[in-house]
Design a protein around this motif. Structure first.
Motif, PDB file in Angstrom:
ATOM      1  N   GLN A  70      -1.248   4.642  10.308  1.00 42.41           N
ATOM      2  CA  GLN A  70      -1.733   3.774  11.386  1.00 42.41           C
ATOM      3  C   GLN A  70      -0.615   3.443  12.373  1.00 42.41           C
ATOM      4  O   GLN A  70      -0.805   3.460  13.587  1.00 42.41           O
TER       5      GLN A  70
ATOM      6  N   LYS B 139      -9.019  -0.940   8.614  1.00 44.04           N
ATOM      7  CA  LYS B 139      -8.602   0.149   7.726  1.00 44.04           C
ATOM      8  C   LYS B 139      -8.689   1.514   8.410  1.00 44.04           C
ATOM      9  O   LYS B 139      -8.276   2.523   7.839  1.00 44.04           O
TER      10      LYS B 139
ATOM     11  N   SER C 180      -0.748   0.804   7.519  1.00 49.42           N
ATOM     12  CA  SER C 180      -0.145   1.945   6.810  1.00 49.42           C
ATOM     13  C   SER C 180       0.782   2.725   7.734  1.00 49.42           C
ATOM     14  O   SER C 180       0.793   2.527   8.954  1.00 49.42           O
ATOM     15  N   LYS C 181       1.546   3.642   7.143  1.00 47.96           N
ATOM     16  CA  LYS C 181       2.465   4.465   7.931  1.00 47.96           C
ATOM     17  C   LYS C 181       1.705   5.332   8.933  1.00 47.96           C
ATOM     18  O   LYS C 181       2.137   5.530  10.069  1.00 47.96           O
TER      19      LYS C 181
END
Length: 524
Positions: A451, A487, A448-449
């Motif tokens: 992360q 995640k 994700s952005k």
């Protein structure tokens, strides 16, 4: 050591010929099928057969013609089949080599427009010359035009146009206007404009002089048929254009109604992130140039290359109205240079396509002198300014284009991006090419952005090392269960820590070689 200015001025092109030749050779080795002589011969034969159907030339003559003309031989077969389909009402048409070349080089939308006009005025036997260069004859009077276009002398062009006006009152008004505004010496395009302006003035209840001025500004003497002009008004209205919008942009009259209808039916309610009808209204300069097949192909190629939707929208005039063959060729030239992908969020990205050869050679120049961050300005500036840029031997600060690219991919503002990168002792080692590769890797792996932002300093490390470290994660006991661990918002921070730990938190073995090269460059 002082390097003479004239060396830098010549570095941009001649010194890098060897680089260009070696990269070209590599492409040939990677794509041997493109040079398959059997495939080329088959394609040439098909093109020659199509030219035979269009111009009536012998196939052997058409083959010889294609072999001699490099531009026409590179045209795809689909180009010839489209031309063949459009000119069917006039086949077989005659044409010498020069005339035939003009027709075959013309774009299908132009050929279609010309053929529609010629059919409407009663042309049944057209030459390649009259089809390709129809615009050159529309300034002639109707009598002279009929002689050049081989129109039967008994055909009354003016009467055929007046037959398109169904209402008796409109027909009477138009006849009166023709008597006032034209004579036997008036050009055929002027007569057409008067009749169409009369139709629009009646339809929209407007003063005729104002409408005639608008029509002449919009289509001038271009060979548009009246039936097509009537159709485009209806299509534009159906799309959602108001009367005021159409009047404000006279060139909308040049739009291809069939292409616009196909555009609306294909994209329905969404094109480049917004309603298709609103897109056409927002960009009338593009609307009047849309050839659906070309536009659809260009959008596909740009997205395949990785150009985001907002970039296409910001550079709409530079990117979507290109000939698809030309645009695809330029994209292929740019593909081996990940550095250029950093600029896709630049508001003037389309400017790179003005001279791709120069842009590519400048990237190679930067690589040759170990300039890690090439800027958009360096790619598009004048040769004099470029010479000054490459004489700046010290590494540049974090470029604005790189910061914008990273901000877009993380969702954080530019100041936050700068702060997190500058906190790393080796931030000076940032390379545009490696940054693009690492970012693509992280996006492809599904991070994700948030992360990516948390582990943003990974872009400073060679992509190969980052790949190895990511691949190690599933085998580590402290990372299980891996599905849950991946995640975690801080997972890339952990990867960064493990990577730095591998090199004893010194960077030796990763940055030492680059730093040494930088010092040598600066000390010259």
């Amino acid at each position: 050591m002082n390097i003479p200015v004239n060396i830098f001025r010549t570095l941009e092109r001649p010194v890098l010929n060897l680089i260009r030749q070696s990269s070209t050779a590599k492409k040939v080795l990677e794509n041997p099928a493109k040079d398959d002589p059997t495939q080329h011969h088959f394609s040439l034969k098909q093109k020659a057969e199509t030219i035979h159907h269009v111009l009536g030339w012998k196939i052997s003559r058409a083959k010889h013609f294609l072999k001699k003309d490099r531009i026409l031989s590179q045209m795809p077969l689909s180009h010839y089949t489209k031309i063949c389909e459009i000119v069917k009402p006039f086949t077989p048409i005659s044409g010498e080599i020069l005339e035939g070349t003009s027709l075959l080089l013309a774009s299908p939308p132009v050929v279609q427009r010309n053929c529609q006009f010629l059919q409407e005025v009663g042309v049944t036997k057209a030459t390649a010359d009259i089809i390709a260069r129809c615009q050159n004859f529309t300034e002639m009077s109707i009598g002279i035009f009929k002689c050049y276009a081989h129109v039967d002398p008994t055909v009354d062009i003016k009467a055929q146009w007046l037959d398109l006006l169904s209402e008796p009152l409109l027909l009477e008004k138009t006849n009166l206007l023709l008597e006032q505004k034209s004579n036997a010496c008036s050009s055929i395009s002027h007569v057409r404009n008067v009749i169409f302006a009369s139709y629009v003035a009646h339809k929209w209840n407007m003063p005729f002089p104002q409408v005639l001025k608008w029509v002449e500004k919009g289509i001038k003497s271009l060979p548009f048929s009246i039936s097509r002009l009537m159709q485009i008004l209806d299509v534009l209205t159906d799309i959602g254009f108001s009367q005021e919008q159409i009047l404000s942009h006279p060139t909308l009259l040049r739009s291809d109604p069939n292409s616009l209808e196909l555009f609306m039916s294909t994209y329905k309610d969404e094109f480049l992130g917004e309603n298709a009808g609103k897109f056409l209204q927002e960009f009338p300069d593009v609307t009047c140039q849309i050839d659906f097949t070309s536009l659809h192909t260009n959008v596909h190629n740009l997205r395949k290359f990785g150009v985001p939707v907002n970039c296409i929208r910001n550079n709409i005039n530079n990117l979507l109205v290109h000939d698809p063959m030309v645009l695809e060729k330029k994209l292929r030239q740019m593909e081996p240079y990940p550095e250029l992908g950093v600029f896709v969020h630049h508001q003037k990205f389309g400017k790179l396509f003005n001279d791709v050869d120069t842009v590519v050679l400048r990237v190679e120049t930067f690589r040759a002198i170990d300039k890690r961050q090439i800027t958009f300005t360096a790619c598009t500036c004048s040769p004099k300014d470029f010479s000054a840029i490459i004489q700046q031997r010290a590494h540049q600060r974090l470029s604005e284009e790189a910061v914008g690219f990273l901000a877009n991919h993380t969702g954080y503002d530019k100041d936050q991006v700068r702060e997190i990168l500058r906190s790393h002792p080796q931030s000076i080692q940032l390379s545009s090419e490696n940054m693009k590769k690492v970012m693509e890797l992280l996006v492809t792996r599904g991070f994700s952005k948030l992360q990516i932002f948390n582990g943003l300093q990974l872009i400073l490390y060679p992509v190969e090392i980052v790949i190895d470290k990511l691949n190690e994660l599933p085998s580590r006991l402290d990372m299980k269960p891996i599905e849950t661990t991946l995640k975690e918002p801080s997972i890339l921070q952990v990867v960064l820590y493990l990577l730095e730990q591998q090199f004893m938190f010194t960077g030796n073995g990763v940055f030492a070689k680059s730093a040494e090269k930088s010092e040598n460059t600066c000390s010259e």
